[in-house]
Motif scaffolding. Sequence first.
Motif, PDB file in Angstrom:
ATOM      1  N   PRO A  12       0.842  -1.197   0.000  1.00  0.00           N
ATOM      2  CA  PRO A  12       0.000   0.000   0.000  1.00  0.00           C
ATOM      3  C   PRO A  12       0.880   1.251   0.000  1.00  0.00           C
ATOM      4  N   ALA A  13       0.624   2.166  -0.919  1.00  0.00           N
ATOM      5  CA  ALA A  13       1.465   3.364  -1.006  1.00  0.00           C
ATOM      6  C   ALA A  13       0.618   4.551  -1.450  1.00  0.00           C
ATOM      7  N   ARG A  14       0.109   5.262  -0.483  1.00  0.00           N
ATOM      8  CA  ARG A  14      -0.724   6.430  -0.767  1.00  0.00           C
ATOM      9  C   ARG A  14       0.159   7.642  -1.047  1.00  0.00           C
ATOM     10  N   GLY A  15      -0.304   8.517  -1.914  1.00  0.00           N
ATOM     11  CA  GLY A  15       0.399   9.765  -2.165  1.00  0.00           C
ATOM     12  C   GLY A  15       0.077  10.772  -1.069  1.00  0.00           C
ATOM     13  N   GLY A  16       0.747  11.901  -1.082  1.00  0.00           N
ATOM     14  CA  GLY A  16       0.425  12.980  -0.154  1.00  0.00           C
ATOM     15  C   GLY A  16       1.009  12.836   1.227  1.00  0.00           C
TER      16      GLY A  16
END
Length: 230
Positions: A12-16
């Motif tokens: 899992p790799a969310r931006g921001g």
Amino acid sequence: MINSKKVLGIIPARGGSKGIPGKNIIDLAGKPLIAWTIEAAKKSKYIDRLVLSSDDDDIIRVATQCGCEVPFKRPDEFAKDNTPGIDPVLHAISMLPGFDYIILLQPTSPLRTAEDIDGCIEYCMIKQANCCISVTEPDKSPFWMYHINSQGILEPILQTDNEVATRRQDLPVVYALNGAVYVAKCDWLITNKSFLSKETVGYAMSKDHSIDIDSLRDLQLAKLLLDLKV
């Protein structure tokens, strides 16, 4: 696959990122941070399919270049600051049915190895557990931690009947979650909606492999440890 059970790996790799802008793809010893997790996962003996869950086009591009499959883009409702961490995992299970186990590998644990990944999976099987999470011994024992009350008096966080040991080796061995490896049966996780439960078993990892990148200091420490291995 292990014991005829199919294993889905999810990164899992969310931006921001707020602490370190672009954290998941920031350079670490010549590679994007996420590349270290992708490379370790691809060396696993048991992961049948490895996928990225991300809302960020730059992360998706870098992960794809590193050889990670991106079969879907994470919906915005699962990529908010207050989104529970389990939601993207459950979303991935719903998008990719047919697996018996899921293994969550956060990109912020770059020093975790394929041996750590496979060891956690094997331990889950040995214990016949529904879920197994990696842990490590903390730098500071909670038996040496205190609150400061309104009068400025130190009050121990953990109440014991005995006096606090003055030597670390006399203290009970304790473990902290290190965020590196989470393994669970898919059906169980869908029902439980959390990797943590009274049934969860812990797989012990070394401190050096347990670095979690949350600050620039963590990044510098990880680079130092990688340099020492060369």
